[in-house]
Design an enzyme around this catalytic site. Structure first.
Site, PDB file in Angstrom:
ATOM      1  N   ASN A   1      46.589  45.017  43.732  1.00  0.00           N
ATOM      2  CA  ASN A   1      46.446  45.433  42.336  1.00  0.00           C
ATOM      3  C   ASN A   1      45.601  46.701  42.343  1.00  0.00           C
ATOM      4  OD1 ASN A   1      45.992  45.738  39.640  1.00  0.00           O
ATOM      5  ND2 ASN A   1      44.918  43.777  39.358  1.00  0.00           N
TER       6      ASN A   1
ATOM      7  N   LYS B   1      45.005  48.622  40.001  1.00  0.00           N
ATOM      8  CA  LYS B   1      44.326  48.820  38.709  1.00  0.00           C
ATOM      9  C   LYS B   1      44.458  50.287  38.286  1.00  0.00           C
ATOM     10  CE  LYS B   1      41.477  44.852  39.741  1.00  0.00           C
ATOM     11  NZ  LYS B   1      40.219  44.143  39.576  1.00  0.00           N
TER      12      LYS B   1
ATOM     13  N   HIS C   1      46.130  39.116  33.665  1.00  0.00           N
ATOM     14  CA  HIS C   1      44.968  39.456  34.496  1.00  0.00           C
ATOM     15  C   HIS C   1      43.680  39.355  33.674  1.00  0.00           C
ATOM     16  CE1 HIS C   1      42.101  41.745  36.855  1.00  0.00           C
ATOM     17  NE2 HIS C   1      42.837  41.398  37.888  1.00  0.00           N
TER      18      HIS C   1
ATOM     19  N   GLU D   1      41.228  41.203  33.370  1.00  0.00           N
ATOM     20  CA  GLU D   1      40.835  42.421  32.640  1.00  0.00           C
ATOM     21  C   GLU D   1      41.667  42.583  31.362  1.00  0.00           C
ATOM     22  OE1 GLU D   1      41.104  44.845  36.154  1.00  0.00           O
ATOM     23  OE2 GLU D   1      39.417  43.676  36.906  1.00  0.00           O
TER      24      GLU D   1
ATOM     25  N   GLU E   1      42.242  33.487  39.971  1.00  0.00           N
ATOM     26  CA  GLU E   1      41.229  34.523  40.174  1.00  0.00           C
ATOM     27  C   GLU E   1      39.991  34.192  39.339  1.00  0.00           C
ATOM     28  OE1 GLU E   1      43.070  38.459  41.428  1.00  0.00           O
ATOM     29  OE2 GLU E   1      43.465  38.332  39.303  1.00  0.00           O
TER      30      GLU E   1
ATOM     31  N   GLY F   1      35.933  41.866  41.707  1.00  0.00           N
ATOM     32  CA  GLY F   1      35.231  43.147  41.771  1.00  0.00           C
ATOM     33  C   GLY F   1      33.730  43.019  41.949  1.00  0.00           C
TER      34      GLY F   1
ATOM     35  N   SER G   1      37.570  39.567  45.239  1.00  0.00           N
ATOM     36  CA  SER G   1      36.797  40.083  46.377  1.00  0.00           C
ATOM     37  C   SER G   1      37.347  39.644  47.735  1.00  0.00           C
ATOM     38  CB  SER G   1      35.314  39.717  46.223  1.00  0.00           C
ATOM     39  OG  SER G   1      34.786  40.290  45.040  1.00  0.00           O
TER      40      SER G   1
END
Ligand code: PGA
Length: 248
Positions: A11, A13, A95, A97, A165, A171, A211
């Site tokens: 990903n 991003k 996701h 985010e 996730e 992150g 991560s």
């Protein structure tokens, strides 16, 4: 029990430019990638065509989002039909985010999943609890509820990959331990067995994301219910090759 093909998604991003993504693509195209692993790279919308044109055909491409209808007055959005038109076969939906930075609801994510599948896109559907939810002991409740909304919108599970996730691991450099990942994956598979079917429980790939690095991927990949990864930061680096080859 059906053998589940290991699946590694990158990903990217909102990162990279033609130069850096071009270099990454060259690295991936020329690397020795384990044949038995399905690889898909999630490119920023504006680079989807660039990624598809330049990546070796054995590597799939995913959009990072899409809208819930085919076309119309929806400034800034893209549709599954457009994604397919660019030769791209996958989309990442739900996701964290999208959920937590852009406020997408479970309902909207479900509608997007249904529409993407109707248009023959593969869906990488993301779920995962926030830190406060884990600390409150509600991880399973949150993950099952998110999965239920996705399940309500899926007819054909062969086109769906689930990505667990934990938001606190994305992150942050704070990876779930192999035991923490396995525990949630195992419970999620049992939930799928009880609420969907044995066939789907046995065949659906459940990826871990948060991560993942070249250094921690092998131990995570050794867990029986971890069927691959969704990788953010490390998917932009040459170590993504090591993650692809984690089960090799
Ligand atoms: P990360 O991101 O690997 O940088 O933690 C994972 C993701 O958001 O899919």
């Amino acid at each position: 029990m059906a053998a589940r093909t290991f699946f590694v998604g990158g990903n990217w991003k909102m990162n990279g430019d033609k130069k850096s993504l071009g270099d990454l693509i060259t690295t991936l195209n020329t690397a020795a990638l384990h044949d038995g692993t399905e690889v898909v790279c999630g490119a920023p919308t504006i680079y989807l065509d660039f990624a598809r044109s330049n990546l070796d055909p054995r590597i799939g491409v995913a959009a990072q989002n899409c809208y819930k209808v085919a076309k119309g007055a929806f400034t800034g959005e893209i549709s599954p039909a457009m994604i397919k038109d660019c030769g791209i076969d996958w989309v990442i939906l739900g996701h964290s985010e999208r959920r937590h930075v852009f406020g997408e609801s479970d309902e909207l994510i479900g509608q997007k999943v249904a529409h993407a599948l109707e248009n023959d896109l593969g869906v990488i559907a993301c779920i995962g609890e926030k830190l406060e939810e884990r600390e409150a002991g509600t991880t399973e409740e949150v993950v099952y509820a998110q999965t239920q909304v996705i399940a309500d919108n899926v007819k054909d599970w062969s086109k769906v990959v689930l990505a667990y996730e934990p938001v606190w691991a994305i992150g942050t450099g704070k990876t779930a331990t192999p035991e923490q990942a396995q525990e949630v994956h195992e419970k999620l598979r049992a939930w799928i067995r009880a609420n969907i079917s044995d066939d789907v429980a046995d065949s659906v790939r459940i990826l871990y994301g948060g991560s993942v690095t070249g250094a921690n991927c092998k131990e995570l990949a050794g867990q029986p219910d971890v069927d691959g990864f969704l990788v953010g930061g490390a998917s932009l680096k040459p170590e993504f090759v090591d993650i692809i080859n984690a089960r090799a």
